[in-house]
Motif scaffolding. Structure first.
Motif, PDB file in Angstrom:
ATOM      1  N   LEU A 157       0.824  -1.206   0.000  1.00 21.09           N
ATOM      2  CA  LEU A 157       0.000   0.000   0.000  1.00 21.09           C
ATOM      3  C   LEU A 157       0.862   1.262   0.000  1.00 21.09           C
ATOM      4  O   LEU A 157       0.544   2.247  -0.676  1.00 21.09           O
ATOM      5  N   GLU A 158       1.972   1.213   0.755  1.00 23.51           N
ATOM      6  CA  GLU A 158       2.862   2.379   0.796  1.00 23.51           C
ATOM      7  C   GLU A 158       3.501   2.620  -0.559  1.00 23.51           C
ATOM      8  O   GLU A 158       3.600   3.758  -1.012  1.00 23.51           O
ATOM      9  N   ARG A 159       3.933   1.536  -1.231  1.00 23.30           N
ATOM     10  CA  ARG A 159       4.519   1.692  -2.566  1.00 23.30           C
ATOM     11  C   ARG A 159       3.483   2.225  -3.548  1.00 23.30           C
ATOM     12  O   ARG A 159       3.794   3.069  -4.392  1.00 23.30           O
ATOM     13  N   GLN A 160       2.253   1.704  -3.435  1.00 18.80           N
ATOM     14  CA  GLN A 160       1.199   2.201  -4.319  1.00 18.80           C
ATOM     15  C   GLN A 160       0.904   3.677  -4.049  1.00 18.80           C
ATOM     16  O   GLN A 160       0.714   4.467  -4.993  1.00 18.80           O
ATOM     17  N   ALA A 161       0.876   4.039  -2.753  1.00 16.34           N
ATOM     18  CA  ALA A 161       0.633   5.443  -2.408  1.00 16.34           C
ATOM     19  C   ALA A 161       1.759   6.330  -2.921  1.00 16.34           C
ATOM     20  O   ALA A 161       1.520   7.414  -3.460  1.00 16.34           O
ATOM     21  N   GLN A 162       3.008   5.856  -2.784  1.00 20.07           N
ATOM     22  CA  GLN A 162       4.133   6.626  -3.293  1.00 20.07           C
ATOM     23  C   GLN A 162       4.061   6.752  -4.813  1.00 20.07           C
ATOM     24  O   GLN A 162       4.367   7.799  -5.382  1.00 20.07           O
ATOM     25  N   GLY A 163       3.652   5.659  -5.473  1.00 22.80           N
ATOM     26  CA  GLY A 163       3.500   5.716  -6.924  1.00 22.80           C
ATOM     27  C   GLY A 163       2.433   6.711  -7.342  1.00 22.80           C
ATOM     28  O   GLY A 163       2.611   7.458  -8.319  1.00 22.80           O
ATOM     29  N   ILE A 164       1.324   6.742  -6.600  1.00 24.65           N
ATOM     30  CA  ILE A 164       0.262   7.702  -6.906  1.00 24.65           C
ATOM     31  C   ILE A 164       0.761   9.132  -6.696  1.00 24.65           C
ATOM     32  O   ILE A 164       0.492  10.024  -7.519  1.00 24.65           O
ATOM     33  N   MET A 165       1.504   9.353  -5.614  1.00 21.39           N
ATOM     34  CA  MET A 165       2.031  10.687  -5.354  1.00 21.39           C
ATOM     35  C   MET A 165       3.033  11.096  -6.428  1.00 21.39           C
ATOM     36  O   MET A 165       3.028  12.247  -6.899  1.00 21.39           O
ATOM     37  N   GLN A 166       3.893  10.162  -6.844  1.00 19.46           N
ATOM     38  CA  GLN A 166       4.852  10.472  -7.899  1.00 19.46           C
ATOM     39  C   GLN A 166       4.137  10.765  -9.211  1.00 19.46           C
ATOM     40  O   GLN A 166       4.539  11.661  -9.962  1.00 19.46           O
ATOM     41  N   ALA A 167       3.074   9.982  -9.494  1.00 15.09           N
ATOM     42  CA  ALA A 167       2.299  10.234 -10.710  1.00 15.09           C
ATOM     43  C   ALA A 167       1.633  11.607 -10.643  1.00 15.09           C
ATOM     44  O   ALA A 167       1.602  12.344 -11.634  1.00 15.09           O
ATOM     45  N   ALA A 168       1.110  11.950  -9.463  1.00 18.37           N
ATOM     46  CA  ALA A 168       0.479  13.265  -9.310  1.00 18.37           C
ATOM     47  C   ALA A 168       1.504  14.389  -9.472  1.00 18.37           C
ATOM     48  O   ALA A 168       1.207  15.437 -10.033  1.00 18.37           O
ATOM     49  N   GLU A 169       2.733  14.155  -8.990  1.00 22.20           N
ATOM     50  CA  GLU A 169       3.772  15.169  -9.150  1.00 22.20           C
ATOM     51  C   GLU A 169       4.198  15.296 -10.603  1.00 22.20           C
ATOM     52  O   GLU A 169       4.608  16.363 -11.049  1.00 22.20           O
ATOM     53  N   ALA A 170       4.102  14.189 -11.345  1.00 23.30           N
ATOM     54  CA  ALA A 170       4.541  14.214 -12.742  1.00 23.30           C
ATOM     55  C   ALA A 170       3.476  14.760 -13.687  1.00 23.30           C
ATOM     56  O   ALA A 170       3.762  14.976 -14.867  1.00 23.30           O
ATOM     57  N   LEU A 171       2.266  14.982 -13.194  1.00 22.90           N
ATOM     58  CA  LEU A 171       1.204  15.482 -14.066  1.00 22.90           C
ATOM     59  C   LEU A 171       1.564  16.860 -14.617  1.00 22.90           C
ATOM     60  O   LEU A 171       2.143  17.699 -13.918  1.00 22.90           O
ATOM     61  N   PRO A 172       1.223  17.118 -15.889  1.00 25.26           N
ATOM     62  CA  PRO A 172       1.481  18.451 -16.439  1.00 25.26           C
ATOM     63  C   PRO A 172       0.531  19.508 -15.890  1.00 25.26           C
ATOM     64  O   PRO A 172       0.761  20.698 -16.074  1.00 25.26           O
ATOM     65  N   ASP A 173      -0.542  19.076 -15.233  1.00 26.86           N
ATOM     66  CA  ASP A 173      -1.496  20.004 -14.629  1.00 26.86           C
ATOM     67  C   ASP A 173      -1.245  20.107 -13.129  1.00 26.86           C
ATOM     68  O   ASP A 173      -0.669  19.204 -12.506  1.00 26.86           O
ATOM     69  N   GLY A 174      -1.689  21.212 -12.556  1.00 25.12           N
ATOM     70  CA  GLY A 174      -1.611  21.361 -11.115  1.00 25.12           C
ATOM     71  C   GLY A 174      -2.748  20.623 -10.428  1.00 25.12           C
ATOM     72  O   GLY A 174      -3.878  20.618 -10.908  1.00 25.12           O
ATOM     73  N   VAL A 175      -2.441  19.970  -9.300  1.00 31.84           N
ATOM     74  CA  VAL A 175      -3.442  19.216  -8.540  1.00 31.84           C
ATOM     75  C   VAL A 175      -3.337  19.616  -7.075  1.00 31.84           C
ATOM     76  O   VAL A 175      -2.239  19.665  -6.510  1.00 31.84           O
ATOM     77  N   MET A 176      -4.497  19.900  -6.465  1.00 34.06           N
ATOM     78  CA  MET A 176      -4.545  20.294  -5.063  1.00 34.06           C
ATOM     79  C   MET A 176      -5.729  19.606  -4.406  1.00 34.06           C
ATOM     80  O   MET A 176      -6.784  19.464  -5.019  1.00 34.06           O
ATOM     81  N   THR A 177      -5.555  19.119  -3.173  1.00 32.74           N
ATOM     82  CA  THR A 177      -6.659  18.498  -2.439  1.00 32.74           C
ATOM     83  C   THR A 177      -7.131  19.456  -1.351  1.00 32.74           C
ATOM     84  O   THR A 177      -6.326  20.116  -0.692  1.00 32.74           O
ATOM     85  N   LEU A 178      -8.467  19.503  -1.177  1.00 29.88           N
ATOM     86  CA  LEU A 178      -9.085  20.389  -0.189  1.00 29.88           C
ATOM     87  C   LEU A 178      -9.972  19.556   0.729  1.00 29.88           C
ATOM     88  O   LEU A 178     -10.593  18.578   0.289  1.00 29.88           O
ATOM     89  N   ASP A 179     -10.039  19.943   2.009  1.00 33.77           N
ATOM     90  CA  ASP A 179     -10.920  19.237   2.937  1.00 33.77           C
ATOM     91  C   ASP A 179     -12.327  19.841   2.881  1.00 33.77           C
ATOM     92  O   ASP A 179     -12.627  20.691   2.034  1.00 33.77           O
ATOM     93  N   ASP A 180     -13.193  19.394   3.805  1.00 33.37           N
ATOM     94  CA  ASP A 180     -14.586  19.839   3.749  1.00 33.37           C
ATOM     95  C   ASP A 180     -14.742  21.323   4.070  1.00 33.37           C
ATOM     96  O   ASP A 180     -15.765  21.932   3.761  1.00 33.37           O
TER      97      ASP A 180
END
Length: 446
Positions: free
Chosen positions: A88-111
């Motif tokens: 799960l940690e490797r998958q989470a790191q992969g998702i974070m790396q993929a999000a960092e590699a996106l050409p678009d900006g991505v931001m998460t917001l809480d409620d």
């Protein structure tokens, strides 16, 4: 716990036998010793288990009996959990790396619309600090009334176009809010500044082409209506020939514009070819002859051409760029002016083709835009001299396709200098270029 119970029952039977053979006190003493031995063994085993519990990542201690089965089951379960957590940690790191590699900006917001995380592009788009800004309200980060109105909507059917300024540049961002999870929002930012510029360029291009073709079409239409409405005897042969000459001139102008547009389109859309050695002496000589014919003896031509210096590239493209700079000098230099042409090695090891004139010159504010399609400093004078407004745009693209650079210097009433600087990696000896042209490249120079 069956094995210790069996042992205890067997020991009790042995103590009863001892009591039967010896005395009741002896039997109880033997039984007590057995209980104490069992307790000591169990205590020792519990101590080892307690010590192992402090670091369950290590294999369990070697213990015999039921404890061994229990510890083995616990260890297998713990190891399986660790493997699942690592996955799960490797998958989470992969998702974070993929999000960092996106050409678009991505931001998460809480409620509460507070930022919880953003990638590098979002930080660049909005000027964020990924280590300090999480936990802050998005309205404190993006301070724009139109964004506040957009973010406070109940639903977001489409994106918001937001213009931001910072780091010495103005940008246009496309912002989209997307709900996900439980009361969470994903904010996606995309820099469309370049796309907006391209769209503006496209609109300007369409408007310019329409404007450039409208004048000759209007002239043609007017003459055609005149020739149609007037009776044949109303026009003399000289007038009719004059009208036809003017119509032919306007038709030729439209044909030149279309040919230049096709040339520019080809340069922009096709990849550069491998090229061949090109004899620049021949290319420049041909261009000079054409420029002198265009001048009709109204200008003085000077030349300093270094022999034995060729360029690896496309002969048609190079001849077009060379001729464009010369014809511009002819068109914008008054009669009696001087046009100087040089082709020589530069101090950096490359080569430089330059055209200097004593013409009307260009104000500094116009120089950065001269290579734009249809851009003219003086539209009326450009049409009068026969220019299409595409020559320098074509020359710039030819330069780019040959790893060359286009330099421009000019001042009003002080003449102009236009030069193409080629890198040393593009240069070849003239005998190689001439041999290549003699072998079948006679169609290159037009």
């Amino acid at each position: 716990m069956i094995r210790p119970a069996i042992c205890l029952v067997a020991w009790a039977a042995f103590a009863w036998l001892c009591g039967s053979w010896l005395s009741r006190e002896a039997g109880w003493a033997v039984f007590t010793l057995g209980l104490l031995a069992v307790m000591a063994i169990q205590h020792r085993r519990l101590a080892r288990v307690s010590h192992w519990a402090g670091n369950v990542n290590d294999p369990p201690p070697p213990i015999r009996g039921d404890w061994a089965d229990i510890l083995a089951s616990v260890y297998r379960a713990l190891r399986k959990n660790r493997q699942d957590m690592d996955l799960l940690e490797r998958q989470a790191q992969g998702i974070m790396q993929a999000a960092e590699a996106l050409p678009d900006g991505v931001m998460t917001l809480d409620d509460a619309l507070r930022m919880t995380w953003c990638n590098h592009e979002a930080a660049r788009h909005l000027g964020l600090d990924p280590s300090a800004d999480p936990g802050h309200s998005i309205f404190n980060i993006v301070r724009a009334p139109e964004f506040a109105r957009y973010a406070k909507q109940a639903h977001w059917d489409g994106p918001l176009l937001l213009r931001v300024a910072g780091d010495g540049r103005d940008a246009t961002l496309q912002i989209q809010l997307i709900p996900y999870g439980l009361n969470r929002l994903l904010m996606v930012t995309r820099d469309i500044t370049q796309l907006e510029k391209l769209e503006t360029t496209r609109k300007d291009f369409v408007a310019n082409v329409s404007h450039e073709l409208r004048t000759p079409l209007t002239v043609l239409g007017g003459f055609l209506e005149t020739l149609r409405d007037l009776p044949p005897e109303a026009l003399s042969n000289a007038q009719r020939d004059h009208y036809l000459d003017l119509m032919r001139e306007q038709t030729g102008r439209m044909q030149t514009i279309v040919e230049d547009l096709l040339t520019l389109s080809t340069l922009e859309s096709s990849p550069p070819d491998d090229g061949v050695p090109v004899d620049m002496d021949a290319v420049i000589a041909t261009a000079l002859a054409q420029a002198q014919a265009l001048s009709g003896g109204r200008h003085v031509f000077e030349q300093r051409i270094e022999k034995g210096l060729g360029v690896h590239g496309n002969a048609n493209e190079l001849s077009s760029a060379v001729l464009n700079l010369l014809t511009n000098a002819v068109r914008y230099t008054p009669p009696g002016g001087t046009i100087s042409v040089t082709w020589e090695r530069s101090a950096t090891g490359g080569a430089r083709y330059a055209v200097r004139d004593t013409g009307i010159g260009i104000a500094a504010q116009h120089l950065p835009r001269l290579t734009e399609r249809f851009y003219r400093v003086d539209r009326g004078r450009s049409r009068a001299t026969g220019g299409t407004g595409l020559g320098l745009a074509i020359t710039k693209h030819v330069a780019m396709r040959h790893q060359a650079s286009l330099h421009m210097e000019s001042r009003p009433n002080a003449g102009s200098l236009f030069a193409l600087a080629f890198p040393a990696t593009r240069l070849v000896t003239a005998n190689v270029a001439a041999k290549n042209q003699d072998a079948g490249a006679d169609g290159h120079l037009k």
